[in-house]
Structure formats: C-alpha cells, structure tokens
Design a protein around this motif. Structure first.
Motif, PDB file in Angstrom:
ATOM      1  N   VAL A 143      23.985   4.054  64.964  1.00 34.62           N
ATOM      2  CA  VAL A 143      23.538   5.475  65.048  1.00 34.62           C
ATOM      3  C   VAL A 143      22.147   6.175  63.708  1.00 34.62           C
ATOM      4  O   VAL A 143      21.341   4.823  64.009  1.00 34.62           O
ATOM      5  N   LEU A 144      21.776   7.374  64.408  1.00 35.94           N
ATOM      6  CA  LEU A 144      20.383   7.636  63.936  1.00 35.94           C
ATOM      7  C   LEU A 144      20.901   8.471  62.656  1.00 35.94           C
ATOM      8  O   LEU A 144      22.028   9.609  62.387  1.00 35.94           O
ATOM      9  N   ILE A 145      19.816   7.810  61.726  1.00 37.97           N
ATOM     10  CA  ILE A 145      20.756   9.021  60.409  1.00 37.97           C
ATOM     11  C   ILE A 145      19.338   9.637  59.438  1.00 37.97           C
ATOM     12  O   ILE A 145      18.583   9.544  59.864  1.00 37.97           O
ATOM     13  N   ALA A 146      19.450  10.946  59.609  1.00 36.48           N
ATOM     14  CA  ALA A 146      17.813  12.083  59.709  1.00 36.48           C
ATOM     15  C   ALA A 146      18.329  12.248  58.520  1.00 36.48           C
ATOM     16  O   ALA A 146      18.966  12.878  57.554  1.00 36.48           O
ATOM     17  N   GLY A 147      16.765  12.164  57.526  1.00 35.53           N
ATOM     18  CA  GLY A 147      17.106  12.160  56.389  1.00 35.53           C
ATOM     19  C   GLY A 147      16.952  10.891  55.189  1.00 35.53           C
ATOM     20  O   GLY A 147      16.599   9.426  56.082  1.00 35.53           O
ATOM     21  N   ALA A 148      16.224  10.989  53.796  1.00 37.64           N
ATOM     22  CA  ALA A 148      15.989   9.481  53.614  1.00 37.64           C
ATOM     23  C   ALA A 148      16.460   9.493  52.253  1.00 37.64           C
ATOM     24  O   ALA A 148      16.117   8.673  50.943  1.00 37.64           O
ATOM     25  N   GLY A 149      17.137  10.632  51.389  1.00 41.19           N
ATOM     26  CA  GLY A 149      17.323  10.430  50.538  1.00 41.19           C
ATOM     27  C   GLY A 149      18.608  10.008  50.173  1.00 41.19           C
ATOM     28  O   GLY A 149      19.042   8.892  51.156  1.00 41.19           O
ATOM     29  N   TYR A 150      19.773   9.968  48.119  1.00 41.50           N
ATOM     30  CA  TYR A 150      20.362   8.630  48.720  1.00 41.50           C
ATOM     31  C   TYR A 150      21.522   8.912  49.714  1.00 41.50           C
ATOM     32  O   TYR A 150      22.025   8.173  50.191  1.00 41.50           O
ATOM     33  N   ILE A 151      21.846   9.877  50.215  1.00 39.77           N
ATOM     34  CA  ILE A 151      23.066  10.199  51.466  1.00 39.77           C
ATOM     35  C   ILE A 151      22.847   9.255  52.672  1.00 39.77           C
ATOM     36  O   ILE A 151      22.899   8.482  53.252  1.00 39.77           O
ATOM     37  N   ALA A 152      21.527   9.092  53.042  1.00 43.61           N
ATOM     38  CA  ALA A 152      21.280   8.416  54.368  1.00 43.61           C
ATOM     39  C   ALA A 152      21.021   7.693  53.479  1.00 43.61           C
ATOM     40  O   ALA A 152      21.418   6.579  54.694  1.00 43.61           O
ATOM     41  N   ASN A 153      20.857   7.110  52.264  1.00 39.17           N
ATOM     42  CA  ASN A 153      20.569   5.463  52.449  1.00 39.17           C
ATOM     43  C   ASN A 153      21.573   4.524  52.223  1.00 39.17           C
ATOM     44  O   ASN A 153      21.667   3.531  52.832  1.00 39.17           O
ATOM     45  N   GLU A 154      22.794   5.936  51.671  1.00 35.41           N
ATOM     46  CA  GLU A 154      23.857   5.183  51.410  1.00 35.41           C
ATOM     47  C   GLU A 154      24.224   4.544  52.228  1.00 35.41           C
ATOM     48  O   GLU A 154      24.919   3.887  52.598  1.00 35.41           O
ATOM     49  N   PHE A 155      24.299   5.309  53.384  1.00 35.74           N
ATOM     50  CA  PHE A 155      25.437   5.886  54.962  1.00 35.74           C
ATOM     51  C   PHE A 155      24.265   4.437  55.502  1.00 35.74           C
ATOM     52  O   PHE A 155      25.418   4.405  56.577  1.00 35.74           O
ATOM     53  N   ALA A 156      23.083   4.273  55.752  1.00 34.56           N
ATOM     54  CA  ALA A 156      22.517   3.286  56.387  1.00 34.56           C
ATOM     55  C   ALA A 156      23.264   2.312  55.682  1.00 34.56           C
ATOM     56  O   ALA A 156      23.357   0.715  56.829  1.00 34.56           O
ATOM     57  N   GLY A 157      23.014   2.091  54.840  1.00 33.41           N
ATOM     58  CA  GLY A 157      23.698   0.412  54.183  1.00 33.41           C
ATOM     59  C   GLY A 157      25.365   0.149  54.453  1.00 33.41           C
ATOM     60  O   GLY A 157      25.358  -0.702  55.145  1.00 33.41           O
ATOM     61  N   ILE A 158      25.999   1.392  54.917  1.00 38.78           N
ATOM     62  CA  ILE A 158      26.916   1.063  55.574  1.00 38.78           C
ATOM     63  C   ILE A 158      27.386   0.761  56.770  1.00 38.78           C
ATOM     64  O   ILE A 158      27.989  -0.421  56.789  1.00 38.78           O
ATOM     65  N   PHE A 159      26.588   1.941  57.417  1.00 37.50           N
ATOM     66  CA  PHE A 159      27.243   1.202  59.056  1.00 37.50           C
ATOM     67  C   PHE A 159      26.460  -0.145  59.249  1.00 37.50           C
ATOM     68  O   PHE A 159      27.398  -0.309  60.036  1.00 37.50           O
ATOM     69  N   ASN A 160      24.981  -0.661  58.501  1.00 37.07           N
ATOM     70  CA  ASN A 160      24.979  -1.546  58.554  1.00 37.07           C
ATOM     71  C   ASN A 160      25.992  -3.067  58.984  1.00 37.07           C
ATOM     72  O   ASN A 160      25.599  -3.235  59.511  1.00 37.07           O
ATOM     73  N   THR A 176      19.054   3.790  62.158  1.00 36.33           N
ATOM     74  CA  THR A 176      17.953   3.664  62.872  1.00 36.33           C
ATOM     75  C   THR A 176      17.749   5.209  61.762  1.00 36.33           C
ATOM     76  O   THR A 176      18.557   5.368  62.494  1.00 36.33           O
ATOM     77  N   LEU A 177      16.911   4.402  60.981  1.00 32.26           N
ATOM     78  CA  LEU A 177      16.322   5.965  59.917  1.00 32.26           C
ATOM     79  C   LEU A 177      15.499   6.915  59.976  1.00 32.26           C
ATOM     80  O   LEU A 177      14.178   6.016  60.137  1.00 32.26           O
ATOM     81  N   ILE A 178      15.514   7.815  60.226  1.00 34.07           N
ATOM     82  CA  ILE A 178      13.821   8.253  60.435  1.00 34.07           C
ATOM     83  C   ILE A 178      13.596   9.542  59.410  1.00 34.07           C
ATOM     84  O   ILE A 178      15.208  10.062  58.821  1.00 34.07           O
ATOM     85  N   ASN A 179      12.724  10.355  59.242  1.00 33.49           N
ATOM     86  CA  ASN A 179      11.988  10.465  58.087  1.00 33.49           C
ATOM     87  C   ASN A 179      10.904  11.361  58.493  1.00 33.49           C
ATOM     88  O   ASN A 179      10.431  10.807  59.380  1.00 33.49           O
ATOM     89  N   ARG A 180      11.458  12.884  57.524  1.00 31.55           N
ATOM     90  CA  ARG A 180       9.616  13.317  58.844  1.00 31.55           C
ATOM     91  C   ARG A 180       8.417  13.097  57.717  1.00 31.55           C
ATOM     92  O   ARG A 180       7.018  13.210  58.015  1.00 31.55           O
ATOM     93  N   THR A 181       8.984  12.676  56.028  1.00 35.86           N
ATOM     94  CA  THR A 181       7.385  11.868  55.922  1.00 35.86           C
ATOM     95  C   THR A 181       7.864  10.527  56.232  1.00 35.86           C
ATOM     96  O   THR A 181       9.141   9.889  57.041  1.00 35.86           O
TER      97      THR A 181
END
Length: 448
Positions: A171-188, A195-200
């Motif tokens: 899974v590639l998750i785009a963003g670094a806010g609460y939704i991105a980090n929550e789903f990153a933890g869930i899928f992991n 993999t989480l990507i962010n513009r900054t």
C-alpha cells in the motif's frame, strides 16, 4: 410574516446537520433534512466510526503476540479482511438506521435526494420540486482531495478503503495528516507493506513536534517506510493489476493500492450557494460568523463545510448552537479554545491546548514537563516502545497551556485531563493530585 413550507431546511444529514435538525424540531420548528447518500455523514458512514473499528481490529496483531509473554498459548493466527470489513459495514448499517430513527422520533422529515439552494429561502430537489424555508442550514461536510496527476483515477480515498475486496499486499499512502498515519498503522498491523509519501518532511503538522517525532520513530521501527519531498508524477496500471507509481526525488515504486489522504475539500460545488449570494472562501468553504450565519441572513452553515475545525464533536456543537440560537431563544456560540484531538495511530496520539512551539510564540518562554516511559504491559511483552507525556505551562503561575501524549490509550486518558486544561488548572494542581497506581495515567501527576 411570510409563510414557508418549513421553518428550517437542512442540506446534509451528517453529525452537525442531524443535531441541528432534531434540536430545532424539539424547539418546535417544522424541519426537513435532505441527504443524497446515507444518514450519518462522514463520521458514521465512512470516517471516524468504521476507521476506529479497523483500529481495534489492527490492535489484535500485537496483542496476540504479546499474549504469549503473559502465559497464553496463542498459535500463529491468520487474518481475514473480508470478515472484519463485512462486520464493520454491518455496524455502519445499524448506525445509519439509528440516526434515521432519531430524526423520525423528533418529527424531522427526511428527503432522500440531492438538494441545492435556489434562493435565500428556496431549495430545489433533484426531482425538480422546489421547497421554501424560513432558514436554510448547509451541513454538507467535505470530501477527500485527490492530487492532479496522470493515473490518479487508479487510486482510492478514505471513502472507498472500507470496501476493498481484498487486503492489498503493498500500500502507498499519500499524505502525512491524521488519516494517512492512521491507515498506515492499520494496514501495517494487518500485514501489508506500507509506504507513506509526503510533499514535505513533516508529519502531523499542528501537533507537538516531540510527539510527532516519536510517532515517526516508532512507525519506522514497526516497518513503515516514509518518503519525504515526494510529489506524484504519475500512476500507471500494470498488466498484472499492480500500480507503478512515479514521484519526484525517489525511485518508482510498485504497489497494489494507492490511498490518497491529502486533505479534505468542503462540499459546496454545484450547491447554488454563490448564485444565492453566499460568500465562499478560496477553498470553497462557506464563510460564517460566530453565529454560523453566512453572508445571506437566512442561510447558515455548520461543520466541515465551513472549514473551521474539521472534527465531528465540533460540528455537533455548532449544530446545537445554531438550533438553540435561532429556534430556542438561547443565543449560543461555540468556544473553540482547548479542543482536544487524537490520532488513532499505532500507538495513538492525543493533545489539547498549545504545543510547545505555539506557547513560546505567544508567551515568549514556557516551562515544559515530560514523562518518557515504557508502559508496564510493554515491559513484560518485551516491547521497547516508549510512551511520552508532555505538559506545557506558563513560567510564572504554572497554568497548563497544553498537554500532549503518545502511548497506549492516550486518547482515553486525555479526555479527562482535557477538562483540567480547559478549566485553567496549574501544574501544582496536577502535582497535588494523588497518583492512581499502577497506571499509565498516573504519569500525568508525576511529570518532571
């Protein structure tokens, strides 16, 4: 006085719209509410509630492993995504019916079709029927933003993630806010490679820096990859169904699912608001005053569509304040100071009040107290994961300006502590409270 079909017509049956409708009806108003999808809104149908249920499900991955250290003979367990998904969706169905029942019991008429504003006191339904109302409330919420790039149609958002046919292996998750980090933890936790990507290079902007840095450190230890300063160049679907993702500053990546979690946009498109004279800001949000009134005297707005504070409890309070003020004869405004918030990541984050950086900008100097510890359960489970509690205070009186936490059950613990921060209590007040031992919460009154 002009006569209308309804005293109040609400567009959008989410948390704010439902609260406003039933309270206004309880005050004696004749109320109708239009909803083109399902009653309950983002939070209940495709947001906080189903996501929190996924968070609970994800926690079992670590809990089952930890149980062995506590003497339980737990075998290697497999995970069935379809079972959890279907049970979560069944719960959403139950809540949808409960919300409908609540509106029915208060005498609110539910209109299951799209409604647009065609005048200061007029609404037009998708069927072509026009309705008049003394007051109109816009409570249409917001929708996920999708980046503009070639192949973006191959990605999904938080709206679709609850309906995945199967669990993606990568899974590639785009963003670094609460939704991105929550789903990153869930899928992991479910076993996907995330993999989480962010513009900054900043995650969870607006949260305390030490707390979010701790989450980044723990997330990387758990196996989540972070790619910073990355913007989409394109998404290409491969013959085997996988997705080849190209970004700036990084090598191409092949995944099975791209989840966009790059912010939310107010749902004001094609609602007829601008044509009716309602002022919208640059992001399309309805501009309102403290009384939730728009630039048109008869049209109000609450919740995410105003882009003030995008939190369900805030939308509910705004809906209540609107109904009490306009139909209950009790002028009420919402106090936006000291709103607690949480990120249901792994581990979760919770905070209320000013961060250390914000407090320094406002007060010049502050006193900071911390507790950096390993939860007792983690010690016996042989986990090195550490919790961090942080209190930000004025240097003279010791008034608590902010409280920020990362660790097991942090949101559950913070809710009670947020009352103390909201009440303006001091570090001395916390210190004078006897610790509840042994608990993680006792660290709140033991910080140095």
């Amino acid at each position: 006085m002009a006569e209308y079909d309804y005293d109040l017509f609400v567009i959008g049956a989410g948390s704010g719209g439902v609260r406003a409708s039933r309270v206004a009806a309880a005050h004696g108003a004749k109320v109708a509410i239009a909803e083109e999808y399902r009653v309950g809104g983002t939070c209940v149908i495709r947001g906080c509630v189903p996501k929190k249920l996924l968070v609970y499900g994800a926690h079992f991955a670590e809990d089952l492993k930890d149980a062995r250290r506590f003497g339980w003979n737990v075998p290697d367990c497999g995970f069935d995504w379809a079972v959890l998904r279907d049970n979560v969706l069944a719960e959403v169905d139950r809540l949808n019916k409960a919300y409908i029942s609540t509106l029915d019991s208060h005498g609110v008429e539910i209109i299951h079709e799209r409604a647009t504003v065609s005048g200061p006191n007029e609404i037009t339904l998708a069927s072509g029927r026009t309705i008049s109302a003394g007051k109109i409330l816009i409570a249409t919420g917001a929708h996920p933003a999708v980046p503009h790039c070639p192949g973006s149609e191959h990605g999904i958002t938080s709206n679709e993630v609850f309906h995945l046919e199967s669990l993606p292996r990568r899974v590639l998750i785009a963003g670094a806010g609460y939704i991105a980090n929550e789903f990153a933890g869930i899928f992991n936790e479910f076993g996907s490679k995330v993999t989480l990507i962010n513009r900054t290079d900043v995650i969870l902007r607006g949260y305390d820096e030490q707390i979010r840095d701790r989450l980044l450190q723990i997330s990387m230890t758990k196996g989540i990859d972070f790619r910073f300063h990355a913007e989409f160049k394109g998404i290409e679907k491969q013959p085997d169904g996988s997705l080849k993702v190209s970004t700036t500053n990084h090598e191409d990546l092949e995944v099975d699912c791209v989840l966009f979690a790059t912010g939310r946009v107010p749902n004001t498109g094609d609602l007829g608001l601008a044509e009716a004279g309602v002022e919208l800001d640059a992001k399309g949000a309805v501009v309102v005053g403290a009384d939730n009134k728009s630039s048109v005297d008869t049209i109000y707005a609450v919740g995410d569509v105003t882009n003030r504070v995008q939190l369900t409890p805030v939308a509910i309070r705004e809906g209540q304040a609107f109904a009490d003020s306009v139909f209950g004869g009790k002028p009420t405004t919402v106090d936006y100071d000291c709103i607690p918030s949480a990120v249901f990541s792994h581990p979760p984050i919770a905070g209320v009040g000013l961060t250390e950086s914000q407090a320094k900008q406002k007060y010049g100097s502050v006193r900071v107290y911390t507790s950096d510890f390993r939860a007792m359960k983690n010690v016996l489970a042989n986990r090195n994961e550490r919790a961090l509690y942080k209190m930000v205070c004025t240097p003279d009186t010791g008034k608590v300006l902010g409280l920020h936490m990362i660790g097991p059950d942090a949101p559950e613990i913070l809710q009670a502590a947020a009352v103390a921060v909201k009440a303006g209590l001091t570090k001395a007040d916390f210190d004078q409270t006897v610790a509840l031992h042994p608990s993680m919460a006792e660290e709140l009154v033991l910080m140095k």
